[in-house]
Design an enzyme around this catalytic site. Sequence first.
Site, PDB file in Angstrom:
ATOM      1  N   HIS A  13       0.730  -1.208  -0.195  1.00  0.00           N
ATOM      2  CA  HIS A  13      -0.108   0.023   0.096  1.00  0.00           C
ATOM      3  C   HIS A  13       0.942   1.235   0.055  1.00  0.00           C
ATOM      4  O   HIS A  13       0.438   2.476  -0.354  1.00  0.00           O
ATOM      5  CB  HIS A  13      -0.937  -0.060   1.242  1.00  0.00           C
ATOM      6  CG  HIS A  13      -0.323   0.176   2.336  1.00  0.00           C
ATOM      7  ND1 HIS A  13       0.292  -0.613   3.266  1.00  0.00           N
ATOM      8  CD2 HIS A  13      -0.662   1.721   3.247  1.00  0.00           C
ATOM      9  CE1 HIS A  13       0.479   0.139   4.381  1.00  0.00           C
ATOM     10  NE2 HIS A  13       0.080   1.320   4.638  1.00  0.00           N
ATOM     11  N   TYR A  14       2.159   1.105   0.241  1.00  0.00           N
ATOM     12  CA  TYR A  14       2.904   2.313   0.096  1.00  0.00           C
ATOM     13  C   TYR A  14       3.057   2.948  -1.140  1.00  0.00           C
ATOM     14  O   TYR A  14       3.355   3.882  -1.500  1.00  0.00           O
ATOM     15  CB  TYR A  14       4.365   1.979   0.879  1.00  0.00           C
ATOM     16  CG  TYR A  14       4.303   2.539   2.364  1.00  0.00           C
ATOM     17  CD1 TYR A  14       3.608   2.046   3.215  1.00  0.00           C
ATOM     18  CD2 TYR A  14       5.190   3.637   2.746  1.00  0.00           C
ATOM     19  CE1 TYR A  14       3.275   2.495   4.534  1.00  0.00           C
ATOM     20  CE2 TYR A  14       4.727   4.214   4.117  1.00  0.00           C
ATOM     21  CZ  TYR A  14       4.107   3.501   5.026  1.00  0.00           C
ATOM     22  OH  TYR A  14       4.054   4.077   6.231  1.00  0.00           O
ATOM     23  N   GLU A  41       6.656   4.716  13.766  1.00  0.00           N
ATOM     24  CA  GLU A  41       5.200   4.881  14.500  1.00  0.00           C
ATOM     25  C   GLU A  41       5.036   5.097  16.143  1.00  0.00           C
ATOM     26  O   GLU A  41       6.253   4.723  16.647  1.00  0.00           O
ATOM     27  CB  GLU A  41       4.468   3.889  14.107  1.00  0.00           C
ATOM     28  CG  GLU A  41       3.897   3.417  12.887  1.00  0.00           C
ATOM     29  CD  GLU A  41       2.978   2.257  12.421  1.00  0.00           C
ATOM     30  OE1 GLU A  41       2.372   2.294  11.658  1.00  0.00           O
ATOM     31  OE2 GLU A  41       3.258   1.232  13.340  1.00  0.00           O
ATOM     32  N   ASP A  83       7.761  -6.757   8.206  1.00  0.00           N
ATOM     33  CA  ASP A  83       6.542  -5.893   8.222  1.00  0.00           C
ATOM     34  C   ASP A  83       6.600  -4.719   7.408  1.00  0.00           C
ATOM     35  O   ASP A  83       5.579  -4.449   6.674  1.00  0.00           O
ATOM     36  CB  ASP A  83       6.137  -5.542   9.701  1.00  0.00           C
ATOM     37  CG  ASP A  83       4.708  -4.890   9.796  1.00  0.00           C
ATOM     38  OD1 ASP A  83       3.865  -5.578   9.084  1.00  0.00           O
ATOM     39  OD2 ASP A  83       4.504  -4.188  10.280  1.00  0.00           O
ATOM     40  N   HIS A 101       7.662  -2.124   2.403  1.00  0.00           N
ATOM     41  CA  HIS A 101       7.466  -0.595   2.026  1.00  0.00           C
ATOM     42  C   HIS A 101       8.683   0.131   1.548  1.00  0.00           C
ATOM     43  O   HIS A 101       8.913   0.806   0.700  1.00  0.00           O
ATOM     44  CB  HIS A 101       6.681  -0.154   3.191  1.00  0.00           C
ATOM     45  CG  HIS A 101       5.528  -0.829   3.620  1.00  0.00           C
ATOM     46  ND1 HIS A 101       4.651  -1.409   2.753  1.00  0.00           N
ATOM     47  CD2 HIS A 101       4.724  -1.097   4.734  1.00  0.00           C
ATOM     48  CE1 HIS A 101       3.512  -2.070   3.195  1.00  0.00           C
ATOM     49  NE2 HIS A 101       3.673  -1.665   4.476  1.00  0.00           N
ATOM     50  N   LYS A 125       8.542   0.834  15.649  1.00  0.00           N
ATOM     51  CA  LYS A 125       6.993   1.035  16.228  1.00  0.00           C
ATOM     52  C   LYS A 125       7.310   1.618  17.711  1.00  0.00           C
ATOM     53  O   LYS A 125       8.856   1.267  18.351  1.00  0.00           O
ATOM     54  CB  LYS A 125       6.625  -0.338  16.675  1.00  0.00           C
ATOM     55  CG  LYS A 125       6.010  -0.767  14.912  1.00  0.00           C
ATOM     56  CD  LYS A 125       4.908  -1.924  15.083  1.00  0.00           C
ATOM     57  CE  LYS A 125       4.498  -2.201  13.770  1.00  0.00           C
ATOM     58  NZ  LYS A 125       3.378  -1.310  13.364  1.00  0.00           N
ATOM     59  N   ARG A 182       5.110   9.903  14.570  1.00  0.00           N
ATOM     60  CA  ARG A 182       4.723   8.963  13.479  1.00  0.00           C
ATOM     61  C   ARG A 182       5.113   9.680  12.322  1.00  0.00           C
ATOM     62  O   ARG A 182       5.009  10.908  11.899  1.00  0.00           O
ATOM     63  CB  ARG A 182       3.296   8.886  13.443  1.00  0.00           C
ATOM     64  CG  ARG A 182       2.693   8.295  12.364  1.00  0.00           C
ATOM     65  CD  ARG A 182       1.100   7.910  12.407  1.00  0.00           C
ATOM     66  NE  ARG A 182       0.846   7.321  11.169  1.00  0.00           N
ATOM     67  CZ  ARG A 182       0.085   8.049  10.353  1.00  0.00           C
ATOM     68  NH1 ARG A 182       0.065   9.458  10.501  1.00  0.00           N
ATOM     69  NH2 ARG A 182      -0.057   7.542   9.070  1.00  0.00           N
ATOM     70  N   ARG A 201      15.113  11.119   3.008  1.00  0.00           N
ATOM     71  CA  ARG A 201      15.820  12.110   3.082  1.00  0.00           C
ATOM     72  C   ARG A 201      17.230  11.695   2.120  1.00  0.00           C
ATOM     73  O   ARG A 201      17.891  10.779   2.519  1.00  0.00           O
ATOM     74  CB  ARG A 201      16.543  12.270   4.434  1.00  0.00           C
ATOM     75  CG  ARG A 201      15.324  12.709   5.348  1.00  0.00           C
ATOM     76  CD  ARG A 201      15.964  12.805   6.710  1.00  0.00           C
ATOM     77  NE  ARG A 201      14.957  13.735   7.488  1.00  0.00           N
ATOM     78  CZ  ARG A 201      14.872  14.986   7.595  1.00  0.00           C
ATOM     79  NH1 ARG A 201      16.005  15.730   7.326  1.00  0.00           N
ATOM     80  NH2 ARG A 201      13.927  15.509   8.291  1.00  0.00           N
ATOM     81  N   GLN A 217       4.432  11.201   4.874  1.00  0.00           N
ATOM     82  CA  GLN A 217       3.363  11.516   5.925  1.00  0.00           C
ATOM     83  C   GLN A 217       3.697  11.526   7.393  1.00  0.00           C
ATOM     84  O   GLN A 217       5.003  11.339   7.609  1.00  0.00           O
ATOM     85  CB  GLN A 217       2.353  10.211   6.018  1.00  0.00           C
ATOM     86  CG  GLN A 217       3.075   8.751   6.783  1.00  0.00           C
ATOM     87  CD  GLN A 217       2.443   7.643   6.489  1.00  0.00           C
ATOM     88  OE1 GLN A 217       1.431   7.470   5.430  1.00  0.00           O
ATOM     89  NE2 GLN A 217       2.515   6.633   7.490  1.00  0.00           N
TER      90      GLN A 217
HETATM   91  C1  BG6 Z   1       1.370  -2.218   7.361  1.00  0.00           C
HETATM   92  C2  BG6 Z   1       2.105  -2.867   8.548  1.00  0.00           C
HETATM   93  O1  BG6 Z   1       1.937  -2.829   6.109  1.00  0.00           O
HETATM   94  O2  BG6 Z   1       1.697  -0.762   7.485  1.00  0.00           O
HETATM   95  C3  BG6 Z   1       1.676  -2.095   9.971  1.00  0.00           C
HETATM   96  O3  BG6 Z   1       1.747  -4.291   8.672  1.00  0.00           O
HETATM   97  C4  BG6 Z   1       2.041  -0.721   9.804  1.00  0.00           C
HETATM   98  O4  BG6 Z   1       2.419  -2.450  11.076  1.00  0.00           O
HETATM   99  C5  BG6 Z   1       1.373   0.052   8.455  1.00  0.00           C
HETATM  100  O5  BG6 Z   1       1.308  -0.134  10.947  1.00  0.00           O
HETATM  101  C6  BG6 Z   1       1.643   1.299   8.227  1.00  0.00           C
HETATM  102  O6  BG6 Z   1       0.960   1.857   7.407  1.00  0.00           O
HETATM  103  P1  BG6 Z   1       0.333   3.336   7.089  1.00  0.00           P
HETATM  104  O7  BG6 Z   1      -0.201   3.510   5.872  1.00  0.00           O
HETATM  105  O8  BG6 Z   1      -0.428   3.749   8.356  1.00  0.00           O
HETATM  106  O9  BG6 Z   1       1.591   4.185   7.354  1.00  0.00           O
END
Ligand code: BG6
Length: 489
Positions: free
Chosen positions: A179-180, A217, A236, A241, A337, A342, A347, A378
């Site tokens: 999703h990144y 985070e 993870d 990502h 984490k 967050r 950079r 973000q």
């Molecule tokens: C997910 C991880 O792929 O991405 C999570 O499994 C993480 O651990 C999350 O919190 C972060 O995504 P975003 O879009 O909130 O930065």
Amino acid sequence: DDKSTVSITVVGASGDLAKKKIFPALFALYYEDCLPKHFTIFGYARSKMTDAELRNMVRKTLTCRIDKRENCGEKMEEFLSRCFYQSGQYDSEENFEELDKKLKEHEAGRVSNRLFYLSIPPNIFVNAVKCATLSATSANGWTRVIVEKPFGRDSESSAALTSALKQYLEEDQIFRIDHYLGKELIENLSVLRFSNLIFEPLWSRQYIRNVQLIFSEDFGTEGRGGYFDHYGIIRDIMQNHLLQILAIFAMETPVSLDAEDIRNEKVKVLRSMMPLRADDVVIGQYKSHTKGGVSYPGYTDDKTVPNDSLTPTFAAAALFINNARWDGVPFLMKAGKALHNRRAEIRVQFRHVPGNLYNRSFGTDLDRATNELVIRVQPDEAIYLKINNKVPGLGMRLDRSNLNLLYKARYSKEIPCAYERLLLDAIEGERRLFIRSDELDAAWSLFTPLLKELDEKKIIPEYYPYGSRGPVGAHYLAAKYNVKWGDLG
Ligand code: BG6
């Protein structure tokens, strides 16, 4: 068009991802008029639920950027009237046949295109794909399946998953989400590089000292400990990502914007890298911490995590790309984490100005005088460039100032959530932002030897307090390559 229809089945409809991301993203697409004229959404899960109950669930959990918009309520009811539910087991061909029957009713003789979003744990992926494809494949249109990480735990398990999926699907039917890649500033990376004259010529070892990819985070695993403990932060966040961002950042100019051309370039970057070595990695795990009278739990305080877990919740790593453009440039990654903030950012630290006339203004710390380009993915999306500037006045004093593109100041439109873009692309058959299987293999082969070593040697992570800046070891790692983390000021 009028002759075709798209059915989207969210498999695992009552899960967290479905509630928090997938349904809200589908609604946002509907609100923005991006979904095809004829579409139906089906929730599929084991629990018994009526259509009305599914709609209630979606209505209640729907928090998305559209919430505050005009006539949101009205549009929501229209949207919900197109959402249905089918309960069934994930490994039952019979249950998927029932789904197929219902889908056919909704398709009403039109060309049927079917998208399955597998929002379920990976150990049941393959059975679900098997049943969905054997019993609910479109008869006259396309069938596509979206899957999301974890794609295995290492090279072998990932390859096994890929070959199991390929028994039932062609590669071009599989949409692997990271999703990144759907995030606005990551999509913009190529625009920044390839459509501005001033960046691309500098994008190499000649001008760039190091590149940092930072993810942090300010919360712990909170309820996800069971999943997380099996994977850890490297699997993870880094292997997917951050590595994906690195590949897009570092790739050569693709032949075109075509998905295959872009993915060809990304895979070349990954294949030009050396597998990560254990002495180029620092791992950490957060422990409980009390601050201002509030006590924050440590990682192993999570009831779903074994007390003696060594799973890293923080990692820093140095990677290198062995090609003509990047030889010797450290790409430093840091992900954690339960840190103090967050943030996700890239950079880029540039080299020193040779023979700088103004060196004296910077004292002994010449690093302070180098340009830095920051792409803040973000929160509070921004792109800014640190430059040296004369402080106005009669004397000659320099300071560091930012040329600053702050998205919220520049653009009034809100930024879509990553899942909106990715879902829309999957519906439209645009594969640019999805991971091809050779990319996935290459990504795993960089991390697998290290992950095995960490497991086998039971390497103990460096403990850091919840809410801190993470283990000190990350600084030593950076210092080994003459780098200072840019996010520490
Ligand atoms: C997910 C991880 O792929 O991405 C999570 O499994 C993480 O651990 C999350 O919190 C972060 O995504 P975003 O879009 O909130 O930065």
